[in-house]
Structures are given as structure tokens and as C-alpha cells.
Write an enzyme that holds these catalytic residues in place. Structure first.
Site, PDB file in Angstrom:
ATOM      1  N   GLU A 100       0.841  -1.211   0.000  1.00 46.01           N
ATOM      2  CA  GLU A 100       0.000   0.000   0.000  1.00 46.01           C
ATOM      3  C   GLU A 100       0.873   1.257   0.000  1.00 46.01           C
ATOM      4  O   GLU A 100       0.505   2.274  -0.591  1.00 46.01           O
ATOM      5  CB  GLU A 100      -0.949  -0.021   1.212  1.00 46.01           C
ATOM      6  CG  GLU A 100      -2.091  -1.014   1.003  1.00 46.01           C
ATOM      7  CD  GLU A 100      -2.624  -1.650   2.270  1.00 46.01           C
ATOM      8  OE1 GLU A 100      -2.350  -1.139   3.373  1.00 46.01           O
ATOM      9  OE2 GLU A 100      -3.307  -2.685   2.160  1.00 46.01           O
ATOM     10  N   GLU A 170       3.817 -10.927   0.216  1.00 44.70           N
ATOM     11  CA  GLU A 170       2.415 -10.546   0.141  1.00 44.70           C
ATOM     12  C   GLU A 170       2.024 -10.276  -1.310  1.00 44.70           C
ATOM     13  O   GLU A 170       2.258  -9.160  -1.819  1.00 44.70           O
ATOM     14  CB  GLU A 170       2.169  -9.271   0.964  1.00 44.70           C
ATOM     15  CG  GLU A 170       2.476  -9.431   2.437  1.00 44.70           C
ATOM     16  CD  GLU A 170       1.641  -8.466   3.279  1.00 44.70           C
ATOM     17  OE1 GLU A 170       0.931  -8.938   4.161  1.00 44.70           O
ATOM     18  OE2 GLU A 170       1.698  -7.252   3.028  1.00 44.70           O
ATOM     19  N   SER A 216      -4.896 -11.850   2.970  1.00 40.73           N
ATOM     20  CA  SER A 216      -6.158 -12.539   3.303  1.00 40.73           C
ATOM     21  C   SER A 216      -5.955 -13.818   4.104  1.00 40.73           C
ATOM     22  O   SER A 216      -6.701 -14.789   3.939  1.00 40.73           O
ATOM     23  CB  SER A 216      -6.968 -12.809   2.033  1.00 40.73           C
ATOM     24  OG  SER A 216      -7.295 -11.583   1.403  1.00 40.73           O
ATOM     25  N   GLY A 237      -3.701  -8.627   8.024  1.00 39.18           N
ATOM     26  CA  GLY A 237      -4.372  -7.328   8.014  1.00 39.18           C
ATOM     27  C   GLY A 237      -5.739  -7.430   8.664  1.00 39.18           C
ATOM     28  O   GLY A 237      -5.884  -7.415   9.887  1.00 39.18           O
ATOM     29  N   GLY A 238      -6.776  -7.566   7.832  1.00 43.09           N
ATOM     30  CA  GLY A 238      -8.156  -7.570   8.305  1.00 43.09           C
ATOM     31  C   GLY A 238      -8.418  -8.456   9.519  1.00 43.09           C
ATOM     32  O   GLY A 238      -9.070  -8.019  10.485  1.00 43.09           O
TER      33      GLY A 238
HETATM   34  P1  PGA Z   1      -5.020  -8.637   4.657  1.00 40.76           P
HETATM   35  O1  PGA Z   1      -3.744  -7.665   4.689  1.00 40.76           O
HETATM   36  O2  PGA Z   1      -4.744  -9.750   5.637  1.00 40.76           O
HETATM   37  O3  PGA Z   1      -6.181  -7.783   5.053  1.00 40.76           O
HETATM   38  O4  PGA Z   1      -5.116  -9.161   3.265  1.00 40.76           O
HETATM   39  C1  PGA Z   1      -2.451  -8.159   4.804  1.00 40.76           C
HETATM   40  C2  PGA Z   1      -1.466  -7.021   4.758  1.00 40.76           C
HETATM   41  O5  PGA Z   1      -1.683  -6.084   3.994  1.00 40.76           O
HETATM   42  O6  PGA Z   1      -0.440  -7.021   5.474  1.00 40.76           O
END
Ligand code: PGA
Length: 255
Positions: A100, A170, A216, A237-238
Site C-alpha cells: 500500500e 504478500e 487474506s 491485516g483484516g
Molecule cells: P489482509 O492484509 O490480511 O487484510 O489481506 C495483509 C497485509 O496487507 O499485510
């Protein structure tokens, strides 16, 4: 204890979520939930939540990290946070080069390398993120891209400091999309990363390096992903924003 030679690291990347008050509520639930973990448990929180997290996690097995830093020690960089500032705040980990940040904030292989060096040369752990886009996977360029990112991130990193690097694989197309890499895809790329590290350093350094999968990861797929030979943990993340989900992933690392 699992049979792996490397201790697994489960790290929650909260991203831009949770005010300090909300962070306190989540940490309150996390502390008892993960207290018996056999893996390392890390939460990577927004800068303004660090002081709350450090205070609350003192004396627990939860370690705290930040999500970004500047590579300079100080200077005219309005709005930025340096590694010495982070050290004083008490964090032990810093995420570097999350996709990101590469995508929305102009981070390049070069700035990722400078940040990683600042983090590890100052004694903190850098969780360096690498991963291909969907287009790059579809054109068969995954290894080319990931290999380039790993080499660039580790440029000029001495063997003295390499132990402070964790690499998180990732795939960009799996982040926040609910679309997880298959176990075969995750293993293949994490193994390739270890081989790249071996070619740059040594067998011993590559064997010791912690390589996480992220994208994810959730309570439903964590056990399978964390059982893979070259996957030594997860960057979550989530699912790190809910104590029950994060606990389930930590438990999956303990199997
Ligand atoms: P996510 O994010 O588990 O929501 O896919 C992982 C991350 O960006 O580190």
C-alpha cells in the site's frame, strides 16, 4: 512446539484502523487470548496507538511495532517519523515497503532499502514486504519481480544486520481481497525468496531467515499456510482487527 527450525512470527498489521481508545479495547482482549502462544506475537499499530500499546503490552508476550518510518535520523521532513523516535517509543519492529505504501505513497525499491537499513542498523526488526501484482503473476513475472524486490531491499545490508530482517511475501492481489494464494503458490514463492537470500548471503543465513506469508490470511486458511515448509508466519491485516480471529491464527501457528 512445531517441528520447524524457525520460530513462527504472527504479526497483525492494523493499517489505519483503531484510535488509541479503540486500540486499548482490542489489546485488552488480545492479551489473555494469545498469552500461551508458542510463536512470536506482534501487533503493528498506527503511530498514535504506540504509547498505549507499549504500556498495555509490557510484561505480556505481545510485541509492538510500527508500520512505516523515514530513513533519515532527523531533519526537514514534515510529517515523518524517524527510527530514533520509534526506538524511544519502545517498538521493536517496523514494517517497510508494504504494497500500500509502494502503491499509494510512492515508495520505491530504493527508499525501501534505505528504510530497512535505518531500521536494522538501529537495532530494530524490519518486516520487509515484497509481492507481485495480479498482472505480473499473470504474465509469469512473479519470480522476476519478487527477486528484484528482495535484492533491492537487501542491497548493502551486511551479514551482521541481516538477522534483523523478516521478509513478508504478500502478493498484491491477495491483500484485502479475500483471495488467498494457494498453499502451492505461497510455498513456491517463499522458497524462492529463501533461495535468493542464500545466493546473496549463505545457506545458514537463508535457513535462519523468517519469511512470512500475507494476504487474506484468516482462521480458515491459516493452519494450511502456516504448515508450509518455507512459511514461517503471517502478516495479517483484516483478521488482526478482531481478537478471536487473530487468536485463531496464532493458535494455528502453534500446531
Ligand atoms: P489482509 O492484509 O490480511 O487484510 O489481506 C495483509 C497485509 O496487507 O499485510
Amino acid at each position: 512446539m512445531n517441528g520447524s527450525k524457525r520460530k513462527k512470527v504472527i504479526a497483525g498489521n492494523w493499517k489505519m484502523n483503531k484510535t488509541a481508545a479503540e486500540a486499548a479495547t482490542l489489546i485488552e482482549s488480545l492479551i489473555p487470548a494469545v498469552k500461551d502462544a508458542e510463536c512470536e506475537v506482534v501487533i503493528l499499530v498506527p503511530f498514535l496507538d504506540i504509547s498505549t500499546a507499549i504500556k498495555m503490552c509490557e510484561g505480556t508476550n505481545i510485541r509492538v511495532g510500527a508500520q512505516n518510518c523515514h530513513f533519515a535520523e532527523s531533519g526537514a521532513f514534515t510529517g515523518e517519523i524517524s527510527v530514533p523516535m520509534l526506538i524511544e517509543s519502545g517498538v521493536e519492529f517496523v514494517i517497510v515497503g508494504h504494497s500500500e505504501r509502494r502503491q499509494y505513497f510512492g515508495e520505491t525499491d530504493d527508499s525501501v532499502n534505505k528504510k530497512a537499513k535505518s531500521v536494522i542498523e538501529n537495532g530494530l526488526y524490519a518486516i520487509v514486504c515484497v509481492g507481485e501484482s495480479l498482472e505480473e503473476r499473470e504474465t509469469g513475472d512473479t519470480e522476476k519481480v519478487v527477486g528484484r524486490q528482495v535484492k533491492a531491499a537487501l542491497f548493502d545490508v551486511s551479514s551482521e544486520h541481516i538477522g534483523k530482517i523478516i521478509i513478508a511475501y504478500e502478493p498484491v492481489w491477495a491483500i484485502g481481497t479475500g483471495k488467498t494464494a494457494t498453499p502451492e503458490q505461497a510455498q513456491e514463492v517463499c522458497k524462492f525468496i529463501r533461495k535468493t537470500v542464500k545466493n546473496l548471503y549463505s545457506d545458514e543465513i537463508a535457513e535462519k531467515m523468517v519469511i512470512q506469508y500475507g494476504g487474506s490470511m484468516n482462521p480458515g486458511n491459516a493452519e494450511e499456510l502456516l504448515a508450509l515448509e518455507d512459511v514461517d508466519g503471517g502478516l495479517i491485516g483484516g483478521a488482526s482487527l478482531k481478537a478471536d480471529d487473530f487468536k485463531a491464527i496464532v493458535d494455528a501457528a502453534n500446531v
